[in-house]
Scaffold this active site. Sequence first.
Site, PDB file in Angstrom:
ATOM      1  CB  CYS A 120      -2.142  16.282 -46.902  1.00 45.84           C
ATOM      2  SG  CYS A 120      -1.976  15.765 -45.186  1.00 45.84           S
ATOM      3  CG  ASP A 135      43.400   4.309   0.057  1.00 43.49           C
ATOM      4  OD1 ASP A 135      42.457   4.977  -0.415  1.00 43.49           O
ATOM      5  OD2 ASP A 135      43.795   4.411   1.230  1.00 43.49           O
TER       6      ASP A 135
HETATM    7 ZN   LIG Z   1      -1.283  17.394 -43.789  1.00 51.90          ZN
END
Ligand SMILES: [Zn+2]
Length: 525
Positions: free
Chosen positions: A31, A340
């Site tokens: 990409c 206590d």
């Molecule tokens: Zn990529």
Amino acid sequence: MPSVNAVSVRMLSLKEKDRPIVRKLLCAGCCVRCVLRFCCVGTSSAYRRSSQDLHKELLAFISEENSPESHDASGEEKTSDTPPNKRMRTDEDSVTAAQTDSDICPVCLGVLQDFCDPTFATQVSDAVKKQQYEFDSLVLTVSLPAQMSVREHSCWLHVKKEVREKSMCLGREDVIQVKDAFKWAVQGKIGQELGAAVVANSPCEVSVGFIHPETQEDCHFLANACPDCFKPTKNKASIFTRMAVVKALEKISEEKFSRHYPCPPKKANTRCTALDTTCLHTSVFIAGRYNKFSRELPQTPWVIDGERRMDGSVEELIAAPLLSSFRADGFNFSSSGREDVDVRTLGNGRPFAVELLNPHRTKFSRTEIKQLQETINQSSDKIRVRDLQIVTRDATSRMKEGEEEKTKTYSALIWTEKAIDSPDLEFLANIKDLRIAQKTPLRVLHRRPLAVRQRLIHSMSTIYLDKHHFTLKLCTQAGTYIKEFVHGDFGRTKPNLCDLMKTDADILELDVESVDIDWPPAIPD
Ligand SMILES: [Zn+2]
């Protein structure tokens, strides 16, 4: 007028040397943002531009190769208006054909494609909004599937080959990481939608995660190649943690890697799946001092064999209003010692701190904290809180610091078997810094180890009440068991009050009068 191409290429700050890398990566189906990453483009704004825009520009960039004016794309402006496709050669045509919008990048598996769209940023912001946090900054964290590192490595070797052939050099550390590229692409939009600054350090963490089941087996060959990197761990579902995979990739030789894994990585059919966006705010700490006026209220819920023995507890009374105001998921209560069930804590009270887990609201003014203190105090007459304040985590350690060296003062109602007169008590006031040895009391032996502890009774004073009763005031080293000092615990505390007074004696009531720790700082009314 400079041409569009020249200006945008300069915006991407690509150099002549990047041209073969761009071509090679586009051919491998990467990409556009992965291309920018491997060209070491470190300008965050570049990653915010649309994939279509970037794609067009990268194609234009590689088509300029043979143009005489473009030896350095970041140099002189180009004036040619020839459309890029006119100058393309056959392999650029194949680049164009190889990349369509629906192609999934074999390196980032889609993380730097559709997930960088504004719609995904909106999806993340909407998920955060639903949880109704109040914050003015946030840090975005991204978790990626471990096998993405294998694909990144494969792509790196692919690029390195090209670089080596051209005898250029490219540092691995200059390659922009998928995480960073993703953040640069989306965090501005997320911040804008949430009205918060996205910064490197913030108490509020928004986590986005991706998985990619299809390529899960990508890392498996590493287990055989580098077995010592993959030791079975107790809690992890898979041995292929990101850490282990990265470690193995550092170790494995290029040659061995290429034998087991294709370079560039193979295409994938599916893109990553985004996990639910989660939010986590770091804890907020609230400190103060409490008084306990009841002899039937434990400090923490009293549960024996899974059954609750008494209603309420100091910590629940204090924490309930805090939890709802800070909208926290839970709390941890701590204090300087504890009393206590049947012991009251009077005077200025006992310092405590409450850690509020994952608070959704954290900004409170002094007035609001004061109102919160009022709410706690009005919720019950068994306790009272003062000096309530927001503190840092570090400051809470001051409460436990030197706890053993501190002194505590007590007031005890004593019964004696032998009849007494006021002068019988006078000698007690003359005893100073009495050293006593206490074996772990029988009543706490089920939860504490058996030990003998040396403690100091700094001083005592008395108020005569009647023939068989008096009030004993004690100033002791913190951690002294007062009840045992009085009745002797079957000889386990030596010396004890019975020894000193030569009579059987018992303690009927005990109050803590003060806990001498100067933390948290007092808040004037
Ligand atoms: Zn990529």
